[in-house]
Design a protein around this motif. Sequence first.
Motif, PDB file in Angstrom:
ATOM      1  N   LEU A  83       0.703  -0.982  -0.001  1.00  0.00           N
ATOM      2  CA  LEU A  83      -0.109   0.072   0.027  1.00  0.00           C
ATOM      3  C   LEU A  83       0.812   1.248   0.134  1.00  0.00           C
ATOM      4  O   LEU A  83       0.450   2.435  -0.369  1.00  0.00           O
ATOM      5  N   LYS A  84       1.921   1.189   0.592  1.00  0.00           N
ATOM      6  CA  LYS A  84       2.836   2.528   0.606  1.00  0.00           C
ATOM      7  C   LYS A  84       3.332   2.579  -0.654  1.00  0.00           C
ATOM      8  O   LYS A  84       3.788   3.913  -1.012  1.00  0.00           O
ATOM      9  N   LYS A  85       3.419   1.743  -1.727  1.00  0.00           N
ATOM     10  CA  LYS A  85       3.804   1.886  -3.033  1.00  0.00           C
ATOM     11  C   LYS A  85       3.032   2.566  -3.927  1.00  0.00           C
ATOM     12  O   LYS A  85       3.137   2.908  -5.073  1.00  0.00           O
ATOM     13  N   GLN A  86       1.622   2.627  -3.352  1.00  0.00           N
ATOM     14  CA  GLN A  86       0.474   3.026  -4.408  1.00  0.00           C
ATOM     15  C   GLN A  86       0.204   4.369  -4.018  1.00  0.00           C
ATOM     16  O   GLN A  86       0.265   5.078  -3.072  1.00  0.00           O
ATOM     17  N   ASP A  87      -0.354   5.245  -5.191  1.00  0.00           N
ATOM     18  CA  ASP A  87      -0.734   6.472  -4.902  1.00  0.00           C
ATOM     19  C   ASP A  87      -2.140   6.660  -4.820  1.00  0.00           C
ATOM     20  O   ASP A  87      -2.806   7.615  -5.220  1.00  0.00           O
ATOM     21  N   TRP A  88      -2.772   5.624  -4.021  1.00  0.00           N
ATOM     22  CA  TRP A  88      -4.296   5.709  -3.906  1.00  0.00           C
ATOM     23  C   TRP A  88      -4.712   6.826  -2.857  1.00  0.00           C
ATOM     24  O   TRP A  88      -3.921   7.167  -1.979  1.00  0.00           O
ATOM     25  N   THR A  89      -5.913   7.189  -3.100  1.00  0.00           N
ATOM     26  CA  THR A  89      -6.534   8.187  -2.181  1.00  0.00           C
ATOM     27  C   THR A  89      -7.781   7.665  -1.463  1.00  0.00           C
ATOM     28  O   THR A  89      -8.408   6.653  -2.148  1.00  0.00           O
ATOM     29  N   TYR A  90      -8.325   8.324  -0.561  1.00  0.00           N
ATOM     30  CA  TYR A  90      -9.448   7.578   0.241  1.00  0.00           C
ATOM     31  C   TYR A  90     -10.507   8.819   0.562  1.00  0.00           C
ATOM     32  O   TYR A  90     -10.005   9.779   0.470  1.00  0.00           O
ATOM     33  N   SER A  91     -11.828   8.299   0.620  1.00  0.00           N
ATOM     34  CA  SER A  91     -12.720   9.204   0.864  1.00  0.00           C
ATOM     35  C   SER A  91     -13.977   8.453   1.777  1.00  0.00           C
ATOM     36  O   SER A  91     -14.010   7.303   1.653  1.00  0.00           O
ATOM     37  N   ILE A  92     -14.689   9.241   2.339  1.00  0.00           N
ATOM     38  CA  ILE A  92     -15.892   8.928   2.974  1.00  0.00           C
ATOM     39  C   ILE A  92     -17.122   9.475   2.477  1.00  0.00           C
ATOM     40  O   ILE A  92     -17.270  10.615   2.035  1.00  0.00           O
ATOM     41  N   ASN A  93     -18.130   8.588   1.911  1.00  0.00           N
ATOM     42  CA  ASN A  93     -19.409   9.105   1.397  1.00  0.00           C
ATOM     43  C   ASN A  93     -19.199   9.936   0.305  1.00  0.00           C
ATOM     44  O   ASN A  93     -20.312  10.513  -0.300  1.00  0.00           O
ATOM     45  N   LEU A  94     -18.232   9.989  -0.508  1.00  0.00           N
ATOM     46  CA  LEU A  94     -18.280  10.752  -1.840  1.00  0.00           C
ATOM     47  C   LEU A  94     -18.981  10.025  -2.814  1.00  0.00           C
ATOM     48  O   LEU A  94     -19.228  10.709  -4.019  1.00  0.00           O
ATOM     49  N   ALA A  95     -19.180   8.738  -2.827  1.00  0.00           N
ATOM     50  CA  ALA A  95     -19.595   7.654  -3.979  1.00  0.00           C
ATOM     51  C   ALA A  95     -20.367   6.613  -3.640  1.00  0.00           C
ATOM     52  O   ALA A  95     -20.080   5.375  -3.914  1.00  0.00           O
ATOM     53  N   PHE A  96     -21.322   6.869  -2.708  1.00  0.00           N
ATOM     54  CA  PHE A  96     -21.958   5.543  -1.946  1.00  0.00           C
ATOM     55  C   PHE A  96     -22.822   4.801  -3.054  1.00  0.00           C
ATOM     56  O   PHE A  96     -22.541   3.492  -3.106  1.00  0.00           O
ATOM     57  N   SER A  97     -23.526   5.466  -4.095  1.00  0.00           N
ATOM     58  CA  SER A  97     -24.112   4.742  -5.026  1.00  0.00           C
ATOM     59  C   SER A  97     -23.174   3.894  -6.016  1.00  0.00           C
ATOM     60  O   SER A  97     -23.461   2.693  -6.419  1.00  0.00           O
TER      61      SER A  97
END
Length: 236
Positions: A83-97
Amino acid sequence: MNSLSYLNHTLEPFPSPELALTDPNGLLAVGGDLQPKRLLNAYYEGIFPWFNAEDPILWWSPDPRAVFIPGTMKASRSLIKYLKKQDWTYSINLAFSQVIEACAAPRTSQNGTWITQGIQDAYTALHELGQAHSIEVWDGNQLIGGLYGLGIGQVFCGESMFHIHTNASKAAMLMLHQHLHTQGFKLIDAQVMNPHLISLGATALKRKDFLILLNRFRDLSVAPNTWEKSEVSLEL
């Protein structure tokens, strides 16, 4: 005495979870509907719906129950390194559907899905009421993983997760644990134990013990901004 109850479309109380059948494990009731009030009543009592598209609505409270304590998910060194090698981002409730639709997509190991359009509509309604929530994992603008569930006081009732990229659902679980731990949540309900949950650190509780904890934590308040739509960072 264990018995199976039949519900109509009147908002009647659920039977005690302790009356659920032992075979199939946890089946408690049949019928009713998926209106928000009934769903919230079910989770408040430790009951959840789970059924195939061709089945009537089936309500369950299995014994034992798979749970996590927020912040105790086991992350292997290899997972953290990945996971440290990834440029992923995270969010809460931005794309529930989008999350629940992705969770409903057929899996290679399954025929069809239990997350029918009716289930999607029901939990989307709960999301609009501020009761159902999602964690999203992004690779740029692409949604690559996530999960959804319900907040019942300081208990999070997990429903389903998905991934498109390797380890993206595990990343979503780590983000959920971190967020709930920060917000003071006491319990994550993962419903039915399986080898994947065991590998992540889930604990099997007797149903009666789970219900004691649920009763203790389900009415506790949470911070007003707990489920605000936001981008969040995963600390590894």
